[in-house]
Write an enzyme that holds these catalytic residues in place. Structure first.
Site, PDB file in Angstrom:
ATOM      1  N   ASP A 116      -8.257  -2.147  13.811  1.00 26.52           N
ATOM      2  CA  ASP A 116      -9.640  -2.328  13.352  1.00 26.52           C
ATOM      3  C   ASP A 116      -9.765  -3.508  12.386  1.00 26.52           C
ATOM      4  OD1 ASP A 116      -8.370  -1.347  11.111  1.00 26.52           O
ATOM      5  OD2 ASP A 116      -9.649   0.427  10.886  1.00 26.52           O
ATOM      6  N   GLU A 139      -9.794  -0.941   4.794  1.00 26.24           N
ATOM      7  CA  GLU A 139     -10.499  -0.564   6.020  1.00 26.24           C
ATOM      8  C   GLU A 139     -11.823  -1.324   6.135  1.00 26.24           C
ATOM      9  OE1 GLU A 139      -8.889   0.938   8.114  1.00 26.24           O
ATOM     10  OE2 GLU A 139      -8.164   2.932   7.572  1.00 26.24           O
ATOM     11  N   ASP A 185       0.833  -1.201   0.000  1.00 17.25           N
ATOM     12  CA  ASP A 185       0.000   0.000   0.000  1.00 17.25           C
ATOM     13  C   ASP A 185       0.867   1.250   0.000  1.00 17.25           C
ATOM     14  OD1 ASP A 185       0.954  -0.372   2.586  1.00 17.25           O
ATOM     15  OD2 ASP A 185      -1.010  -0.699   3.477  1.00 17.25           O
ATOM     16  N   HIS A 199      -7.887  -4.089   9.698  1.00 15.36           N
ATOM     17  CA  HIS A 199      -7.533  -3.883   8.282  1.00 15.36           C
ATOM     18  C   HIS A 199      -6.239  -4.609   7.949  1.00 15.36           C
ATOM     19  CE1 HIS A 199      -5.268  -0.029   9.540  1.00 15.36           C
ATOM     20  NE2 HIS A 199      -4.350  -0.732   8.921  1.00 15.36           N
TER      21      HIS A 199
HETATM   22  C1  GLP Z   1      -0.707   0.442   8.530  1.00 13.15           C
HETATM   23  C2  GLP Z   1      -0.353  -0.379   7.297  1.00 13.15           C
HETATM   24  C3  GLP Z   1      -0.725  -1.824   7.466  1.00 13.15           C
HETATM   25  C4  GLP Z   1      -0.189  -2.315   8.793  1.00 13.15           C
HETATM   26  C5  GLP Z   1      -0.830  -1.550   9.918  1.00 13.15           C
HETATM   27  C6  GLP Z   1      -0.388  -2.009  11.290  1.00 13.15           C
HETATM   28  O1  GLP Z   1      -2.012   0.859   8.549  1.00 13.15           O
HETATM   29  N1  GLP Z   1      -0.969   0.116   6.108  1.00 13.15           N
HETATM   30  O2  GLP Z   1      -0.198  -2.572   6.384  1.00 13.15           O
HETATM   31  O3  GLP Z   1      -0.455  -3.688   8.935  1.00 13.15           O
HETATM   32  O4  GLP Z   1      -0.444  -0.201   9.762  1.00 13.15           O
HETATM   33  O5  GLP Z   1       0.852  -1.448  11.596  1.00 13.15           O
HETATM   34  P1  GLP Z   1       1.764  -1.875  12.792  1.00 13.15           P
HETATM   35  O6  GLP Z   1       2.383  -3.167  12.393  1.00 13.15           O
HETATM   36  O7  GLP Z   1       2.775  -0.784  12.908  1.00 13.15           O
HETATM   37  O8  GLP Z   1       0.898  -1.989  13.987  1.00 13.15           O
END
Ligand code: GLP
Length: 261
Positions: free
Chosen positions: A136, A143, A67, A138
């Site tokens: 949440d 989302e 992403d 995702h």
């Molecule tokens: C962002 C990214 C996701 C990731 C999420 C959780 O929103 N787009 O791909 O999984 O954060 O991040 P973290 O691993 O820092 O908790």
């Protein structure tokens, strides 16, 4: 879905790195799906260490990031293409131009998303997709409410995700972009093996829904229950709300070591 509860983030990183090493052994030109976020960092640290030690090589491999934020300048340190370069790509031996990301600065966003899908297809599809998970539920930036069959497209970030990610923008939620491009849930489901990693109690509810809740667009990661080869790597905190936690532990312990994830 296989749920593995490891001692800590480093142990999760080593298990995932073993799986990636096996893919590269079998197929040196493997295609890897790369995720940003803090959860996969232990995987990248382990892979960088193994590459330094000459145990693994990405020379023939290719990568596609999950992403990207829309509108962040090309040199912005939080642009995901730059983040993945810093935390992983620059530390191993990928060939120049072997790692791609969706173009969050494209003038024609739908065309850029279609081109990204096309590029993944041309590369032969993703062999192993690394994933984190949002609080949440995702994955990527899909989302709640995302189509379970979606492909790479533009999404509006939820307020919760922008609050969660404000820590990367000096704590100022208003500096977090409002939109992103993300591989869709259908894109992620097309990967041959999906390895999702989560740590900490903050992810416990999302992880419970992912593994044990009903499949629903309200918890997008639940679509992985339909994936033929999905592995979920957790520490104790992230596993703390799982109903079948003892069963998952017993299953993994009784697995022959050679089998891996
Ligand atoms: C962002 C990214 C996701 C990731 C999420 C959780 O929103 N787009 O791909 O999984 O954060 O991040 P973290 O691993 O820092 O908790």
């Amino acid at each position: 879905m296989e749920v593995v509860i490891a001692q800590d983030a480093a142990a999760c990183g080593a298990i995932a790195a073993d799986a990636i090493a096996r893919v590269l052994d079998r197929k040196p030109a493997a295609v890897l799906g790369l995720a940003t976020g803090s959860s996969p960092l232990a995987i990248y640290d382990e892979l960088a260490a193994r590459c330094d030690a000459g145990l693994i090589s990405f020379r023939h491999a290719r990568g596609f990031t999950l992403d990207e934020y829309v509108g962040l300048p090309a040199d912005h340190p939080e642009r995901y293409r730059n983040v993945i370069d810093t935390v992983f790509v620059s530390r191993v031996d990928f060939a120049p131009g072997a790692v791609h990301g969706p173009d969050g600065l494209a003038a024609d966003i739908p065309a850029a998303c279609a081109a990204y899908e096309e590029a993944i297809g041309q590369a032969g599809g993703i062999d192993l997709q690394i994933l984190g998970i949002g609080t949440d539920g995702h994955i990527g930036f899909n989302e709640p409410g995302s189509s379970l069959a979606s492909r790479t497209r533009i999404k509006t970030l939820t307020r919760q995700t922008r609050i969660d990610n404000a820590r990367f923008f000096g704590g100022d939620v208003d500096l977090v972009p409002t939109h992103c491009l993300t591989q869709g849930l259908g894109t992620i489901m097309a990967a041959r093996h999906v390895v999702l990693v989560a740590s900490g109690r903050g992810k416990a509810e999302a992880v419970h829904q992912l593994a044990e809740g009903p499949v629903s667009a309200m918890w997008p990661a639940t679509i992985l229950q339909h994936h033929p080869h999905a592995t979920v790597l957790l520490d104790d905190g992230a596993a703390s709300r799982l109903q079948l936690v003892d069963y998952y532990r017993e299953t993994y312990l009784s697995k022959p070591e050679w089998q891996g994830i």
